[in-house]
Design a protein around this motif. Structure first.
Motif, short mmCIF file in Angstrom:
data_model
loop_
_atom_site.label_atom_id
_atom_site.label_comp_id
_atom_site.label_asym_id
_atom_site.label_seq_id
_atom_site.Cartn_x
_atom_site.Cartn_y
_atom_site.Cartn_z
N GLU A 122 0.70 -1.16 -0.27
CA GLU A 122 0.01 -0.29 -0.04
C GLU A 122 0.94 0.66 0.16
O GLU A 122 2.03 1.56 0.67
CB GLU A 122 -0.76 0.34 1.58
N PRO A 123 0.36 2.69 -0.49
CA PRO A 123 1.83 3.93 -0.79
C PRO A 123 1.30 4.48 1.13
O PRO A 123 2.25 5.38 0.63
CB PRO A 123 0.45 4.89 -1.81
N GLU A 124 0.85 3.88 1.65
CA GLU A 124 1.10 4.30 2.95
C GLU A 124 2.24 4.30 3.74
O GLU A 124 2.13 2.87 3.61
CB GLU A 124 -0.53 4.17 4.40
N ARG A 125 2.11 5.13 4.83
CA ARG A 125 3.30 5.56 6.26
C ARG A 125 2.16 5.53 7.16
O ARG A 125 2.22 6.70 7.20
CB ARG A 125 4.47 5.88 6.13
N MET A 126 1.86 4.43 7.37
CA MET A 126 1.31 4.90 9.41
C MET A 126 2.13 5.45 10.28
O MET A 126 3.19 4.64 10.40
CB MET A 126 0.54 3.88 9.30
N ARG A 127 1.35 6.37 11.40
CA ARG A 127 2.51 6.76 12.22
C ARG A 127 1.45 6.05 13.56
O ARG A 127 0.46 7.21 13.10
CB ARG A 127 3.10 8.03 12.27
N PHE A 128 1.54 5.81 14.96
CA PHE A 128 0.24 5.42 15.51
C PHE A 128 1.55 6.42 17.33
O PHE A 128 2.32 6.11 17.22
CB PHE A 128 0.62 3.66 15.85
N THR A 129 0.30 6.33 17.42
CA THR A 129 0.39 7.50 18.81
C THR A 129 -0.74 6.40 19.79
O THR A 129 -1.39 5.76 19.78
CB THR A 129 0.36 8.72 18.45
N ARG A 130 -0.75 7.10 20.70
CA ARG A 130 -1.38 6.38 21.23
C ARG A 130 -2.66 7.22 21.65
O ARG A 130 -4.07 6.38 21.96
CB ARG A 130 -0.86 7.27 23.38
N GLU A 131 -3.27 7.55 21.07
CA GLU A 131 -4.33 8.79 20.04
C GLU A 131 -5.34 7.94 19.06
O GLU A 131 -5.98 8.19 18.83
CB GLU A 131 -4.41 9.93 20.77
N LYS A 138 1.86 9.89 0.17
CA LYS A 138 2.89 10.45 -0.65
C LYS A 138 2.04 11.38 -2.50
O LYS A 138 1.61 10.06 -2.87
CB LYS A 138 3.88 10.91 -0.83
N ASP A 139 1.31 12.71 -2.43
CA ASP A 139 1.00 12.75 -3.55
C ASP A 139 -0.49 12.31 -3.77
O ASP A 139 -1.27 12.49 -4.66
CB ASP A 139 2.02 12.62 -4.78
N MET A 140 -1.14 11.76 -2.56
CA MET A 140 -2.14 11.16 -2.63
C MET A 140 -3.45 11.81 -1.61
O MET A 140 -4.80 12.39 -1.99
CB MET A 140 -2.36 9.98 -2.78
N TRP A 141 -2.84 11.58 -0.31
CA TRP A 141 -4.05 11.70 1.05
C TRP A 141 -3.42 11.68 2.37
O TRP A 141 -2.14 10.99 1.89
CB TRP A 141 -5.01 11.45 0.64
N THR A 142 -3.81 12.15 3.15
CA THR A 142 -3.01 12.05 4.74
C THR A 142 -5.04 11.62 5.53
O THR A 142 -5.38 12.65 5.50
CB THR A 142 -3.03 13.01 5.36
N ASP A 143 -4.24 10.70 5.72
CA ASP A 143 -6.04 10.22 6.71
C ASP A 143 -5.25 10.21 8.29
O ASP A 143 -4.52 9.87 8.90
CB ASP A 143 -6.55 8.95 6.67
N THR A 144 -6.59 10.82 8.62
CA THR A 144 -6.25 11.41 10.48
C THR A 144 -6.62 10.00 11.17
O THR A 144 -8.15 10.04 10.80
CB THR A 144 -6.37 12.25 10.99
N TRP A 145 -6.83 8.81 12.01
CA TRP A 145 -8.21 7.75 12.83
C TRP A 145 -7.46 7.85 14.30
O TRP A 145 -6.52 8.61 14.09
CB TRP A 145 -7.01 6.85 11.58
N LYS A 146 -8.99 8.31 14.93
CA LYS A 146 -8.63 8.31 16.22
C LYS A 146 -8.92 7.04 16.62
O LYS A 146 -9.65 6.78 16.34
CB LYS A 146 -9.86 9.57 16.81
N ARG A 147 -8.32 6.98 17.99
CA ARG A 147 -9.10 5.51 18.50
C ARG A 147 -9.68 5.53 19.55
O ARG A 147 -10.18 6.67 20.05
CB ARG A 147 -7.64 5.33 19.71
N VAL A 148 -11.17 4.67 19.10
CA VAL A 148 -11.86 4.55 20.27
C VAL A 148 -12.13 3.19 20.89
O VAL A 148 -11.37 2.14 20.73
CB VAL A 148 -13.71 4.37 18.74
N GLU A 149 -13.33 3.21 21.84
CA GLU A 149 -12.36 2.56 22.76
C GLU A 149 -13.95 1.53 22.08
O GLU A 149 -14.70 1.07 21.67
CB GLU A 149 -13.74 3.10 24.09
#
Length: 149
Positions: A122-131, A138-149
């Motif tokens: 896949e073209p994505e680089r994923m960067r995980f944090t606690r949140e 690159k040159d396509m999108w940036t997706d923001t995901w939130k951790r849910v309970e």
């Protein structure tokens, strides 16, 4: 040449959990949010389930659903296909054929206080944090995901 970082036992725990897509930012800066894009992903200790749907430029739905088994060992993140279904992604209609390029296994790159890696095939680089995590293609999108309970 410096050695690649190693993954310590238990580092995979930062992945475990469920995540909801909050927004997608396109290269133009335009933000796309629900209901025009919907995404949900869950990591267990050994499996990942990913579902996403958005609308193309003509308003037709585009979607991807997958289940993989993954390992995080010896400094590598690897995925093994279990299920794949895509709709209108490059070709019209539904396909269940898993792309061959998804079998590669990129290096795991731990960082502090987050963990980053490339997703195989896949073209994505994923960067995980606690949140949550940010997936950047690159040159396509940036997706923001939130951790849910």
């Amino acid at each position: 040449m410096p050695m690649a970082p190693r993954v310590a036992a238990g580092d995979e725990k930062i992945l475990e959990g469920s995540y909801r897509l909050v927004k997608r930012v396109l290269p133009s800066g335009k933000e796309v949010k629900y209901p025009d894009i919907v995404g949900f992903m869950t990591y267990t200790k050994t499996e990942r389930n990913f579902n996403i749907m958005w609308k193309d430029g003509k308003g037709s739905p585009v979607s991807l659903s997958l289940i993989v088994k993954y390992t995080l060992s010896g400094g590598k993140y690897c995925e093994k296909p279990v299920y794949w279904m895509q709709n209108n992604m490059g070709l019209p209609g539904i396909s269940y054929e898993w792309p061959k390029e998804r079998r590669r296994a990129p290096r795991w790159r731990p960082t502090t206080p987050s963990t980053s890696f490339d997703v195989p095939g896949e073209p994505e680089r994923m960067r995980f944090t606690r949140e949550g995590f940010v997936a950047t293609a690159k040159d396509m999108w940036t997706d923001t995901w939130k951790r849910v309970e």
